[in-house]
Motif scaffolding. Structure first.
Motif, PDB file in Angstrom:
ATOM      1  N   GLY A   1       4.130  83.463  51.194  1.00 36.11           N
ATOM      2  CA  GLY A   1       2.962  83.075  52.226  1.00 36.11           C
ATOM      3  C   GLY A   1       3.546  81.860  51.841  1.00 36.11           C
ATOM      4  O   GLY A   1       3.925  81.219  51.662  1.00 36.11           O
ATOM      5  N   CYS A   2       1.781  81.144  52.522  1.00 37.35           N
ATOM      6  CA  CYS A   2       2.357  79.334  52.968  1.00 37.35           C
ATOM      7  C   CYS A   2       1.020  79.216  52.716  1.00 37.35           C
ATOM      8  O   CYS A   2      -0.282  79.761  52.945  1.00 37.35           O
ATOM      9  CB  CYS A   2       2.473  79.648  54.154  1.00 37.35           C
ATOM     10  N   GLU A   3       0.793  77.454  52.594  1.00 37.70           N
ATOM     11  CA  GLU A   3      -0.337  77.225  51.757  1.00 37.70           C
ATOM     12  C   GLU A   3      -0.593  76.114  52.847  1.00 37.70           C
ATOM     13  O   GLU A   3       0.263  74.603  52.408  1.00 37.70           O
ATOM     14  CB  GLU A   3      -0.624  76.895  50.824  1.00 37.70           C
TER      15      GLU A   3
ATOM     16  N   ARG B   1      -4.605  79.178  52.733  1.00 39.02           N
ATOM     17  CA  ARG B   1      -3.133  80.174  52.253  1.00 39.02           C
ATOM     18  C   ARG B   1      -3.187  81.460  53.260  1.00 39.02           C
ATOM     19  O   ARG B   1      -3.919  82.180  53.799  1.00 39.02           O
ATOM     20  CB  ARG B   1      -3.795  80.450  51.790  1.00 39.02           C
ATOM     21  N   ASP B   2      -1.859  81.645  53.270  1.00 37.24           N
ATOM     22  CA  ASP B   2      -1.155  83.579  54.304  1.00 37.24           C
ATOM     23  C   ASP B   2      -0.885  84.093  53.212  1.00 37.24           C
ATOM     24  O   ASP B   2      -0.207  83.639  51.996  1.00 37.24           O
ATOM     25  CB  ASP B   2      -1.567  83.522  55.217  1.00 37.24           C
ATOM     26  N   GLU B   3      -0.442  85.509  53.221  1.00 43.59           N
ATOM     27  CA  GLU B   3       0.248  86.037  52.390  1.00 43.59           C
ATOM     28  C   GLU B   3       1.565  85.979  53.227  1.00 43.59           C
ATOM     29  O   GLU B   3       1.818  87.451  52.789  1.00 43.59           O
ATOM     30  CB  GLU B   3      -0.780  87.339  51.870  1.00 43.59           C
TER      31      GLU B   3
ATOM     32  N   ALA C   1       6.549  77.377  48.740  1.00 40.90           N
ATOM     33  CA  ALA C   1       6.092  78.061  47.140  1.00 40.90           C
ATOM     34  C   ALA C   1       7.345  78.180  46.580  1.00 40.90           C
ATOM     35  O   ALA C   1       8.830  78.890  46.859  1.00 40.90           O
ATOM     36  CB  ALA C   1       5.623  78.978  47.824  1.00 40.90           C
TER      37      ALA C   1
ATOM     38  N   TRP D   1       2.378  70.543  53.710  1.00 41.65           N
ATOM     39  CA  TRP D   1       2.984  71.985  53.419  1.00 41.65           C
ATOM     40  C   TRP D   1       3.918  72.119  52.122  1.00 41.65           C
ATOM     41  O   TRP D   1       4.775  72.967  52.602  1.00 41.65           O
ATOM     42  CB  TRP D   1       3.109  72.524  55.403  1.00 41.65           C
TER      43      TRP D   1
ATOM     44  N   PHE E   1      -7.839  73.757  51.615  1.00 48.02           N
ATOM     45  CA  PHE E   1      -6.987  74.931  51.749  1.00 48.02           C
ATOM     46  C   PHE E   1      -6.563  75.824  52.644  1.00 48.02           C
ATOM     47  O   PHE E   1      -8.192  76.590  52.982  1.00 48.02           O
ATOM     48  CB  PHE E   1      -6.744  75.037  50.059  1.00 48.02           C
TER      49      PHE E   1
END
Length: 74
Positions: free
Chosen positions: A58-60, A6-8, A53, A50, A4
């Motif tokens: 953010g994105c994961e 992730r970012d914000e 959310a 992807w 995984f």
């Protein structure tokens, strides 16, 4: 095995153009990062996703790699 990332950041608005070559929302972006990542993963029998959310924060990214045991490597 699942990986995984992730970012914000601001998140993704939708996934319609996510894997379209040369599509980008970034100034100076090339638009090949995600499509290239997916092609490399699929070449190794992996699966990428992807998910968007609900709150768009953010994105994961998830990369699911198959795990096999090769006794000749031990």
């Amino acid at each position: 095995m699942e990986i995984f990332i992730r970012d914000e950041g601001p998140g993704l608005l939708n996934s319609d153009n996510l894997f379209c070559a040369f599509f980008t929302t970034k100034h100076g972006g090339s638009g090949i990062g995600l499509i290239l990542s997916r092609q490399i993963a699929e070449a190794h029998a992996a699966y990428c996703s992807w998910p968007i959310a609900a709150d768009r924060t953010g994105c994961e990214a998830m990369i699911d790699l198959p795990v096999t045991y090769d006794a000749s490597l031990v």
